[in-house]
Design an enzyme around this catalytic site. Sequence first.
Site, PDB file in Angstrom:
ATOM      1  N   ALA A  22       0.822  -1.204   0.000  1.00 61.97           N
ATOM      2  CA  ALA A  22       0.000   0.000   0.000  1.00 61.97           C
ATOM      3  C   ALA A  22       0.858   1.257   0.000  1.00 61.97           C
ATOM      4  O   ALA A  22       1.938   1.284   0.565  1.00 61.97           O
ATOM      5  CB  ALA A  22      -0.905  -0.011   1.230  1.00 61.97           C
ATOM      6  N   CYS A  23       0.347   2.292  -0.614  1.00 66.87           N
ATOM      7  CA  CYS A  23       1.005   3.597  -0.641  1.00 66.87           C
ATOM      8  C   CYS A  23      -0.064   4.660  -0.847  1.00 66.87           C
ATOM      9  O   CYS A  23      -1.175   4.365  -1.275  1.00 66.87           O
ATOM     10  CB  CYS A  23       2.027   3.703  -1.780  1.00 66.87           C
ATOM     11  SG  CYS A  23       3.257   2.385  -1.847  1.00 66.87           S
ATOM     12  N   THR A  24       0.298   5.913  -0.542  1.00 74.64           N
ATOM     13  CA  THR A  24      -0.587   7.044  -0.783  1.00 74.64           C
ATOM     14  C   THR A  24       0.232   8.185  -1.361  1.00 74.64           C
ATOM     15  O   THR A  24       1.377   8.383  -0.982  1.00 74.64           O
ATOM     16  CB  THR A  24      -1.253   7.504   0.527  1.00 74.64           C
ATOM     17  OG1 THR A  24      -1.918   6.396   1.140  1.00 74.64           O
ATOM     18  CG2 THR A  24      -2.257   8.610   0.271  1.00 74.64           C
ATOM     19  N   ASN A 196      -3.752   2.856  -3.952  1.00 74.63           N
ATOM     20  CA  ASN A 196      -3.591   1.596  -4.672  1.00 74.63           C
ATOM     21  C   ASN A 196      -4.915   1.210  -5.320  1.00 74.63           C
ATOM     22  O   ASN A 196      -5.546   2.031  -5.946  1.00 74.63           O
ATOM     23  CB  ASN A 196      -3.086   0.513  -3.704  1.00 74.63           C
ATOM     24  CG  ASN A 196      -1.915   1.008  -2.875  1.00 74.63           C
ATOM     25  OD1 ASN A 196      -2.076   1.313  -1.717  1.00 74.63           O
ATOM     26  ND2 ASN A 196      -0.750   1.103  -3.482  1.00 74.63           N
ATOM     27  N   ARG A 228      -8.164   5.548   2.382  1.00 76.86           N
ATOM     28  CA  ARG A 228      -7.033   6.482   2.427  1.00 76.86           C
ATOM     29  C   ARG A 228      -7.151   7.525   1.319  1.00 76.86           C
ATOM     30  O   ARG A 228      -6.806   8.696   1.508  1.00 76.86           O
ATOM     31  CB  ARG A 228      -5.714   5.715   2.318  1.00 76.86           C
ATOM     32  CG  ARG A 228      -5.366   4.944   3.586  1.00 76.86           C
ATOM     33  CD  ARG A 228      -4.014   4.271   3.516  1.00 76.86           C
ATOM     34  NE  ARG A 228      -4.042   3.066   2.707  1.00 76.86           N
ATOM     35  CZ  ARG A 228      -3.510   2.934   1.509  1.00 76.86           C
ATOM     36  NH1 ARG A 228      -2.911   3.961   0.938  1.00 76.86           N
ATOM     37  NH2 ARG A 228      -3.575   1.791   0.853  1.00 76.86           N
TER      38      ARG A 228
END
Length: 350
Positions: A22-24, A196, A228
């Site tokens: 996961a990333c933002t 994602n 998110r």
Amino acid sequence: MKTSVLLLSALLSLTTISVTEACTRAVYKGQDNLILTARSMDWRDEIPVNLWLFPRGMQRQGEVGANSVSWTSKYGSVIASAFDIASADGMNEKGLAANLLWLVESRYPPYDGSQPGLTVAAWVQYVLDNFASVAEAVTAMQAEPFVVVSSTIPGTDRFTTVHLSLSDASGDNAVFEYIDGKLVIHHDPSYTVMTNSPVFEKQLAINEYWQELGGTTMLPGTNRAADRFVRASFYLNALPQTNDPVLAAASVFSLIRNTSVPYGISSPTEPNISSTRWRSVADHKSLRYYFETVFTPNTFWVELTQADFRAGQPVRKLALDKNQSYAGNTIKQFKKAAAFQFAGLENLVD
């Protein structure tokens, strides 16, 4: 009607996809053309990171065999590496920033070596080396001069599936995804947030739904990618508008920490949930690249205006892979080092 269908599809997809990383990413637009891009890198396992300064004039090739695309870097850049086999994040001397984020729905076209190819590990670097703006990159990529080729992460059985976001000093944005073997480009200055799964079109639909509810009443609070995305979008619009780069950096760091996943949290049953490992903020106007890791107490930065990017200058590295601690401007703490080699594809996987 279309929004409702996309929303339903997106929500259903969140219950069926497998475990990913996961990333933002969020882009702040302040006063007087102040633009900052923040991102978090979330990963299930340890993912060693180092910062690198690459000069102009470096000879590169796509690492996918005899028909690899080749180029000479036009622009110097600072990048954050992943395992020292890939460029995962960075900004070049023209203020173009690039971020790789995981996307489990990615499906790359089959590659048989008959056309120029580029390893996914060098996708960020190719863009930073060759383009000064988002629009320039989009125009070049629309012609599809090469195929992005992916394979398993070395030492694991996980196939690399990522999408790419770009932002620049003008406030322009673009997202590049390979869906069902086709390159899909979303290009608009308003595309300031990305996480994602699901695919970007569905992320926009989910966010539209929450905008109708109003974020001051309720916001989704889980660590899932779609939640998110919504929180980042709401807080990005709520941040104070300023022309002070220090205040802006503090604001966007607060936002990206809000959407980060606390260290030690991951779930084998929930998609897109992994602990945050590091965060970056790229100031496109000041050409300042901020960085912090979860294992060190200090936020530090790199002043690109003080870097010597002239062709022929040595590659330099700021080691972070053993949790080294830094503070302030670290430009003088980079050490000469041999450039890492991008992960090649000895055994190509369609």
